[in-house]
Design a protein around this motif. Sequence first.
Motif, PDB file in Angstrom:
ATOM      1  N   GLU A  63       0.870  -1.235   0.040  1.00  0.00           N
ATOM      2  CA  GLU A  63      -0.007   0.045  -0.140  1.00  0.00           C
ATOM      3  C   GLU A  63       0.901   1.269  -0.030  1.00  0.00           C
ATOM      4  O   GLU A  63       0.739   2.276  -0.734  1.00  0.00           O
ATOM      5  CB  GLU A  63      -1.037   0.192   1.179  1.00  0.00           C
ATOM      6  CG  GLU A  63      -2.113  -1.032   1.164  1.00  0.00           C
ATOM      7  CD  GLU A  63      -2.932  -0.797   2.308  1.00  0.00           C
ATOM      8  OE1 GLU A  63      -4.206  -0.723   1.970  1.00  0.00           O
ATOM      9  OE2 GLU A  63      -2.652  -0.766   3.502  1.00  0.00           O
ATOM     10  N   LEU A  68      -1.364   2.885  -2.599  1.00  0.00           N
ATOM     11  CA  LEU A  68      -2.731   2.191  -2.894  1.00  0.00           C
ATOM     12  C   LEU A  68      -3.490   2.022  -1.551  1.00  0.00           C
ATOM     13  O   LEU A  68      -2.762   2.032  -0.501  1.00  0.00           O
ATOM     14  CB  LEU A  68      -2.608   0.725  -3.448  1.00  0.00           C
ATOM     15  CG  LEU A  68      -1.906   0.815  -4.815  1.00  0.00           C
ATOM     16  CD1 LEU A  68      -1.635  -0.542  -5.161  1.00  0.00           C
ATOM     17  CD2 LEU A  68      -2.934   1.509  -5.739  1.00  0.00           C
ATOM     18  N   GLU A  69      -4.763   1.722  -1.567  1.00  0.00           N
ATOM     19  CA  GLU A  69      -5.548   1.408  -0.279  1.00  0.00           C
ATOM     20  C   GLU A  69      -6.319  -0.033  -0.507  1.00  0.00           C
ATOM     21  O   GLU A  69      -6.901   0.087  -1.698  1.00  0.00           O
ATOM     22  CB  GLU A  69      -6.397   2.287  -0.026  1.00  0.00           C
ATOM     23  CG  GLU A  69      -6.966   1.946   1.571  1.00  0.00           C
ATOM     24  CD  GLU A  69      -7.678   3.161   2.117  1.00  0.00           C
ATOM     25  OE1 GLU A  69      -8.460   3.093   3.126  1.00  0.00           O
ATOM     26  OE2 GLU A  69      -7.754   4.487   1.647  1.00  0.00           O
ATOM     27  N   SER A  71      -8.458  -3.160   0.367  1.00  0.00           N
ATOM     28  CA  SER A  71      -9.521  -3.536   1.236  1.00  0.00           C
ATOM     29  C   SER A  71      -9.150  -4.979   1.890  1.00  0.00           C
ATOM     30  O   SER A  71      -9.033  -5.785   1.113  1.00  0.00           O
ATOM     31  CB  SER A  71     -11.036  -3.956   0.662  1.00  0.00           C
ATOM     32  OG  SER A  71     -11.507  -4.412   1.630  1.00  0.00           O
ATOM     33  N   ASN A  93      -9.249  -6.048  -5.278  1.00  0.00           N
ATOM     34  CA  ASN A  93      -9.968  -5.435  -3.806  1.00  0.00           C
ATOM     35  C   ASN A  93      -9.164  -3.825  -3.514  1.00  0.00           C
ATOM     36  O   ASN A  93      -8.813  -3.599  -2.380  1.00  0.00           O
ATOM     37  CB  ASN A  93      -9.461  -6.259  -2.651  1.00  0.00           C
ATOM     38  CG  ASN A  93     -10.521  -7.425  -2.955  1.00  0.00           C
ATOM     39  OD1 ASN A  93     -11.650  -7.394  -2.443  1.00  0.00           O
ATOM     40  ND2 ASN A  93     -10.032  -8.520  -3.305  1.00  0.00           N
ATOM     41  N   LEU A  94      -8.785  -3.085  -4.478  1.00  0.00           N
ATOM     42  CA  LEU A  94      -8.377  -1.821  -4.407  1.00  0.00           C
ATOM     43  C   LEU A  94      -9.231  -0.880  -3.827  1.00  0.00           C
ATOM     44  O   LEU A  94     -10.558  -1.104  -4.768  1.00  0.00           O
ATOM     45  CB  LEU A  94      -7.700  -1.265  -5.588  1.00  0.00           C
ATOM     46  CG  LEU A  94      -6.353  -2.222  -6.105  1.00  0.00           C
ATOM     47  CD1 LEU A  94      -5.811  -1.451  -7.400  1.00  0.00           C
ATOM     48  CD2 LEU A  94      -5.161  -1.742  -4.739  1.00  0.00           C
ATOM     49  N   LEU A  95      -9.295  -0.312  -3.005  1.00  0.00           N
ATOM     50  CA  LEU A  95     -10.477   0.943  -2.554  1.00  0.00           C
ATOM     51  C   LEU A  95     -10.328   2.214  -3.322  1.00  0.00           C
ATOM     52  O   LEU A  95      -9.131   2.425  -3.789  1.00  0.00           O
ATOM     53  CB  LEU A  95     -10.373   1.236  -1.072  1.00  0.00           C
ATOM     54  CG  LEU A  95     -10.470   0.094  -0.204  1.00  0.00           C
ATOM     55  CD1 LEU A  95     -10.343   0.620   1.318  1.00  0.00           C
ATOM     56  CD2 LEU A  95     -12.157  -0.514  -0.214  1.00  0.00           C
ATOM     57  N   PRO A  96     -11.221   2.662  -3.817  1.00  0.00           N
ATOM     58  CA  PRO A  96     -11.119   3.918  -4.617  1.00  0.00           C
ATOM     59  C   PRO A  96     -10.793   5.187  -3.901  1.00  0.00           C
ATOM     60  O   PRO A  96     -10.674   5.127  -2.534  1.00  0.00           O
ATOM     61  CB  PRO A  96     -12.773   4.289  -4.953  1.00  0.00           C
ATOM     62  CG  PRO A  96     -13.384   3.417  -4.103  1.00  0.00           C
ATOM     63  CD  PRO A  96     -12.664   2.283  -3.572  1.00  0.00           C
ATOM     64  N   GLU A  97      -9.803   5.987  -4.531  1.00  0.00           N
ATOM     65  CA  GLU A  97      -9.302   7.170  -3.747  1.00  0.00           C
ATOM     66  C   GLU A  97     -10.310   8.137  -3.482  1.00  0.00           C
ATOM     67  O   GLU A  97     -11.288   8.320  -3.817  1.00  0.00           O
ATOM     68  CB  GLU A  97      -8.336   7.943  -4.718  1.00  0.00           C
ATOM     69  CG  GLU A  97      -7.127   7.023  -5.107  1.00  0.00           C
ATOM     70  CD  GLU A  97      -6.151   7.721  -6.123  1.00  0.00           C
ATOM     71  OE1 GLU A  97      -6.233   9.154  -5.929  1.00  0.00           O
ATOM     72  OE2 GLU A  97      -5.378   7.007  -6.697  1.00  0.00           O
ATOM     73  N   ALA A  98     -10.170   8.311  -1.901  1.00  0.00           N
ATOM     74  CA  ALA A  98     -11.216   9.448  -1.604  1.00  0.00           C
ATOM     75  C   ALA A  98     -11.212  10.864  -2.189  1.00  0.00           C
ATOM     76  O   ALA A  98     -10.466  11.327  -2.744  1.00  0.00           O
ATOM     77  CB  ALA A  98     -10.785   9.752  -0.053  1.00  0.00           C
TER      78      ALA A  98
END
Length: 98
Positions: A63, A68-69, A71, A93-98
């Motif tokens: 990460e 990356l982030e 989950s 399982n990558l989380l979308p960027e905030a």
Amino acid sequence: MTERDTALPAIDPALRERMVEGICALLPHVLKREVTGATADTTLMEALGMSSTSGLELILELEERLDLEISVEELGRDDFGTVGTLADYVAGNLLPEA
């Protein structure tokens, strides 16, 4: 079983390859020893002796290194079977960027 349980997410092959390369690059750092010749088929626990603690460290390092982030809600032991299975999990399982 739900549809999510039976259907694998579509994974971009380029993203998966990037994850394989990132994981292989981080293995020596996480395992604190030289690791040569790792590929998508390299078993993490059997061939490399990775523990659950070092597996978690690998995810955190990945990460940070790749910005990356990931989950980890459904991350399980099977996902640490090989470099490739871990790359599949991460890419899917990558989380979308905030």
